[in-house]
Design a protein around this motif. Structure first.
Motif, PDB file in Angstrom:
ATOM      1  N   THR A 107       0.990  -1.292   0.055  1.00  0.00           N
ATOM      2  CA  THR A 107      -0.104  -0.379  -0.112  1.00  0.00           C
ATOM      3  C   THR A 107       1.123   1.208   0.193  1.00  0.00           C
ATOM      4  OG1 THR A 107      -1.671  -0.804   1.231  1.00  0.00           O
ATOM      5  CG2 THR A 107      -1.617   1.248   1.679  1.00  0.00           C
ATOM      6  N   ILE A 108       0.101   2.585  -0.729  1.00  0.00           N
ATOM      7  CA  ILE A 108       0.835   3.621  -0.445  1.00  0.00           C
ATOM      8  C   ILE A 108      -0.238   4.634   0.196  1.00  0.00           C
ATOM      9  CG2 ILE A 108       1.670   5.820  -1.816  1.00  0.00           C
ATOM     10  CD1 ILE A 108       2.530   4.263  -3.714  1.00  0.00           C
ATOM     11  N   ASN A 109       0.834   4.900   1.422  1.00  0.00           N
ATOM     12  CA  ASN A 109      -0.594   5.707   2.444  1.00  0.00           C
ATOM     13  C   ASN A 109       0.108   7.163   2.284  1.00  0.00           C
ATOM     14  OD1 ASN A 109      -2.968   3.307   3.565  1.00  0.00           O
ATOM     15  ND2 ASN A 109      -1.005   2.992   5.465  1.00  0.00           N
ATOM     16  N   LEU A 110      -0.967   7.618   2.350  1.00  0.00           N
ATOM     17  CA  LEU A 110      -0.391   9.574   2.474  1.00  0.00           C
ATOM     18  C   LEU A 110      -1.385   9.973   2.522  1.00  0.00           C
ATOM     19  CD1 LEU A 110      -0.415  10.856  -1.618  1.00  0.00           C
ATOM     20  CD2 LEU A 110      -0.873  12.294   0.165  1.00  0.00           C
ATOM     21  N   ALA A 111      -0.892  10.835   3.766  1.00  0.00           N
ATOM     22  CA  ALA A 111      -1.881  11.995   4.518  1.00  0.00           C
ATOM     23  C   ALA A 111      -1.213  13.058   4.085  1.00  0.00           C
ATOM     24  CB  ALA A 111      -1.547  11.793   5.695  1.00  0.00           C
ATOM     25  N   LEU A 112      -2.084  14.261   3.824  1.00  0.00           N
ATOM     26  CA  LEU A 112      -1.827  15.420   4.279  1.00  0.00           C
ATOM     27  C   LEU A 112      -2.155  16.560   5.012  1.00  0.00           C
ATOM     28  CD1 LEU A 112      -2.598  16.665   0.237  1.00  0.00           C
ATOM     29  CD2 LEU A 112      -0.320  15.765   1.147  1.00  0.00           C
ATOM     30  N   VAL A 113      -1.540  17.253   5.786  1.00  0.00           N
ATOM     31  CA  VAL A 113      -1.760  17.959   6.927  1.00  0.00           C
ATOM     32  C   VAL A 113      -2.079  19.299   6.496  1.00  0.00           C
ATOM     33  CG1 VAL A 113      -1.530  19.010   9.774  1.00  0.00           C
ATOM     34  CG2 VAL A 113      -1.420  16.783   8.850  1.00  0.00           C
ATOM     35  N   ILE A 114      -3.067  20.340   6.207  1.00  0.00           N
ATOM     36  CA  ILE A 114      -2.540  21.183   5.428  1.00  0.00           C
ATOM     37  C   ILE A 114      -3.211  22.667   6.847  1.00  0.00           C
ATOM     38  CG2 ILE A 114      -4.246  22.678   3.149  1.00  0.00           C
ATOM     39  CD1 ILE A 114      -4.661  20.299   1.863  1.00  0.00           C
ATOM     40  N   GLU A 115      -2.472  23.285   6.795  1.00  0.00           N
ATOM     41  CA  GLU A 115      -2.943  24.081   7.786  1.00  0.00           C
ATOM     42  C   GLU A 115      -3.870  25.641   7.523  1.00  0.00           C
ATOM     43  OE1 GLU A 115      -2.036  24.035  10.652  1.00  0.00           O
ATOM     44  OE2 GLU A 115      -1.105  22.026  11.089  1.00  0.00           O
ATOM     45  N   ASP A 116      -4.404  25.551   6.817  1.00  0.00           N
ATOM     46  CA  ASP A 116      -5.211  26.343   6.219  1.00  0.00           C
ATOM     47  C   ASP A 116      -6.934  26.070   5.852  1.00  0.00           C
ATOM     48  OD1 ASP A 116      -3.348  28.367   4.977  1.00  0.00           O
ATOM     49  OD2 ASP A 116      -2.800  27.268   3.209  1.00  0.00           O
ATOM     50  N   GLY A 117      -7.941  26.628   5.635  1.00  0.00           N
ATOM     51  CA  GLY A 117      -9.405  26.847   5.943  1.00  0.00           C
ATOM     52  C   GLY A 117      -9.647  26.797   4.653  1.00  0.00           C
ATOM     53  N   LEU A 118      -9.720  24.979   4.475  1.00  0.00           N
ATOM     54  CA  LEU A 118     -10.695  24.735   3.135  1.00  0.00           C
ATOM     55  C   LEU A 118     -11.808  24.653   3.117  1.00  0.00           C
ATOM     56  CD1 LEU A 118      -7.362  24.367   2.710  1.00  0.00           C
ATOM     57  CD2 LEU A 118      -8.082  22.366   1.857  1.00  0.00           C
ATOM     58  N   THR A 119     -12.529  24.494   1.465  1.00  0.00           N
ATOM     59  CA  THR A 119     -13.825  24.145   1.765  1.00  0.00           C
ATOM     60  C   THR A 119     -13.791  22.637   1.427  1.00  0.00           C
ATOM     61  OG1 THR A 119     -13.734  24.114  -0.482  1.00  0.00           O
ATOM     62  CG2 THR A 119     -14.731  26.384   1.031  1.00  0.00           C
ATOM     63  N   VAL A 120     -14.918  22.068   1.336  1.00  0.00           N
ATOM     64  CA  VAL A 120     -14.809  20.207   1.535  1.00  0.00           C
ATOM     65  C   VAL A 120     -14.708  20.212   0.038  1.00  0.00           C
ATOM     66  CG1 VAL A 120     -16.100  18.655   1.844  1.00  0.00           C
ATOM     67  CG2 VAL A 120     -16.122  19.599   3.060  1.00  0.00           C
ATOM     68  N   GLY A 121     -15.006  21.048  -0.945  1.00  0.00           N
ATOM     69  CA  GLY A 121     -14.385  20.808  -3.148  1.00  0.00           C
ATOM     70  C   GLY A 121     -13.233  20.811  -2.858  1.00  0.00           C
TER      71      GLY A 121
END
Length: 196
Positions: A107-121
């Motif tokens: 498996t390739i597991n990929l988690a992105l933690v983004i320190e910004d405010g995003l919409t679900v889109g």
């Protein structure tokens, strides 16, 4: 330093969008984990992830599983407000749209933690951008694959007003750079584990 699992708590709850086997979908999360399992694992993944969460005193974490040696293959890269966490194992490469070879755990597991405010889109857009970066990296490094048959991806961000995370945006560029750097490093580490 080697370890069996990755547990990444957040300072405050974040919005999560993922295909994780445990608490996947759209939810609020206090963190995520990459749980290492045996290469012949065939257990009850939801029950086992729940037990892992309880054992480590976690609550409302999104859980991924991998047979890759997390302590040896985990790679983390930061670019701008984006931090990518990746564990790679390519024992079951696949190309989207083609019948895969007999299934093996990898498996390739990929988690992105983004320190910004995003919409679900925008979070969905971030998944697209990260997947494009993953696929480009695999092809660039000579893997005849767009991924594996069991890849996991998760995006974690704060709720906010940023609407786009595609390749034309600063956020998308940061996502692409972080994913490419972390995946290249993780694949190098994974290849090194095969040699031994």
């Amino acid at each position: 330093m080697e370890f069996e699992h990755l547990i990444r708590p957040f300072n405050e709850p974040m919005l999560a969008l993922s295909n994780a086997p445990y608490r996947g979908g759209l939810t609020k999360a206090n963190g995520f984990f990459f749980m290492m399992v045996h290469k012949d694992y065939a257990g009850d993944y939801k029950a086992d992830c729940h037990a892992f969460e309880m054992e480590h005193g976690l609550k409302n974490f999104v859980g991924f599983m991998t047979a890759a040696d997390v302590g040896k293959v985990l790679s983390v890269a930061k670019n701008g407000s984006v931090r990518a966490y990746i564990t790679a194992g390519i024992t079951n490469p696949a190309i989207a749209g083609e019948v895969p070879p007999p299934w093996k755990l990898g498996t390739i597991n990929l988690a992105l933690v983004i320190e910004d405010g995003l919409t679900v889109g925008a979070m969905a857009n971030a998944i697209m951008t990260a997947t494009e970066a993953k696929t480009y990296t695999l092809l660039k490094l000579g893997y005849n694959a767009t991924g594996t048959t069991s890849d996991g991806i998760g995006v974690f961000a704060f709720e906010g007003e940023i609407e786009w995370a595609g390749t034309a945006t600063e956020l998308g560029i940061n996502i692409g750079k972080a994913v490419r750097e972390a995946l290249e490093e993780s694949l190098r580490k994974w290849e090194a584990t095969k040699v031994k």
